[in-house]
Design a protein around this motif. Sequence first.
Motif, PDB file in Angstrom:
ATOM      1  N   TYR A 145      31.793  68.556  53.057  1.00 23.98           N
ATOM      2  CA  TYR A 145      30.386  68.329  52.747  1.00 23.98           C
ATOM      3  C   TYR A 145      30.243  66.935  52.168  1.00 23.98           C
ATOM      4  O   TYR A 145      31.072  66.499  51.367  1.00 23.98           O
ATOM      5  CB  TYR A 145      29.928  69.373  51.721  1.00 23.98           C
ATOM      6  N   THR A 147      26.907  64.110  51.100  1.00 25.99           N
ATOM      7  CA  THR A 147      25.489  63.794  51.108  1.00 25.99           C
ATOM      8  C   THR A 147      25.198  62.663  50.157  1.00 25.99           C
ATOM      9  O   THR A 147      25.978  62.383  49.260  1.00 25.99           O
ATOM     10  CB  THR A 147      24.629  65.022  50.724  1.00 25.99           C
ATOM     11  N   PRO A 149      21.912  62.399  48.165  1.00 27.84           N
ATOM     12  CA  PRO A 149      20.623  63.076  48.008  1.00 27.84           C
ATOM     13  C   PRO A 149      19.453  62.162  47.682  1.00 27.84           C
ATOM     14  O   PRO A 149      18.313  62.589  47.758  1.00 27.84           O
ATOM     15  CB  PRO A 149      20.877  64.053  46.865  1.00 27.84           C
ATOM     16  N   TYR A 162      32.457  78.332  45.743  1.00 28.94           N
ATOM     17  CA  TYR A 162      31.184  77.614  45.745  1.00 28.94           C
ATOM     18  C   TYR A 162      31.300  76.253  45.065  1.00 28.94           C
ATOM     19  O   TYR A 162      32.141  76.045  44.197  1.00 28.94           O
ATOM     20  CB  TYR A 162      30.108  78.416  45.002  1.00 28.94           C
ATOM     21  N   GLU A 170      17.515  69.853  39.514  1.00 28.69           N
ATOM     22  CA  GLU A 170      17.780  71.077  40.275  1.00 28.69           C
ATOM     23  C   GLU A 170      19.284  71.244  40.467  1.00 28.69           C
ATOM     24  O   GLU A 170      20.060  70.321  40.281  1.00 28.69           O
ATOM     25  CB  GLU A 170      17.086  71.045  41.630  1.00 28.69           C
ATOM     26  N   LYS A 172      21.997  72.647  43.353  1.00 26.93           N
ATOM     27  CA  LYS A 172      22.225  73.113  44.715  1.00 26.93           C
ATOM     28  C   LYS A 172      23.524  73.890  44.730  1.00 26.93           C
ATOM     29  O   LYS A 172      24.537  73.406  44.209  1.00 26.93           O
ATOM     30  CB  LYS A 172      22.307  71.922  45.664  1.00 26.93           C
ATOM     31  N   LEU A 174      26.411  75.519  47.063  1.00 30.28           N
ATOM     32  CA  LEU A 174      26.946  75.386  48.405  1.00 30.28           C
ATOM     33  C   LEU A 174      28.121  76.327  48.577  1.00 30.28           C
ATOM     34  O   LEU A 174      29.073  76.282  47.797  1.00 30.28           O
ATOM     35  CB  LEU A 174      27.387  73.931  48.610  1.00 30.28           C
TER      36      LEU A 174
END
Length: 177
Positions: A145, A147, A149, A162, A170, A172, A174
């Motif tokens: 993974y 990113t 953001p 996880y 926030e 997230k 995954l």
Amino acid sequence: LDKNFNYTEGGNAVYVFDPSGKLLANVQFDSPPIDVGIDKYAERIAVGLDDGGMVLLNRNGKILWEKDDIGGYVAISEQGERIATTKLIHPVLLNQEGKVLWESQQKVVGGIEGLSISPKGEYIGAGTWDNKVVILDATSGKVLYQTKPGKRVSRVSLSNSYAGIAIEGEVKLLSLK
């Protein structure tokens, strides 16, 4: 030690205390420590140094091994058998004897700001100075993974299944399996 457990002698050091607050070890370094990881039973303590090196200590402060060209940010698995660290802008995984298991060819642009490793040592999470998050499979170094953001990433935390990523207001979650 003062009343807040601040030790004033020498700034480039790691101090190891037992649960009662008794000082077990004081280990001085030539370079300031910037990160520390500890296994579940405090048998192994990985210390990342500002000069890009690292040291593995036991709980009594004995140096088990040192690396000059690998280190900085560090994370150690629960049982201490895997240690995630960095070599310049590449994530690296070591075993508890200091042998390099793999060095990722994945360049983490912007430089790694912090590392985490799942308790069983199966996954590595890296946050970067430019707010990117990279999750790697610890067996192969493969990117699972990645990113950017666009918001401030403040923390990456891993369980055995996880990744929790705190992104400016926030979280997230995954799934890694």
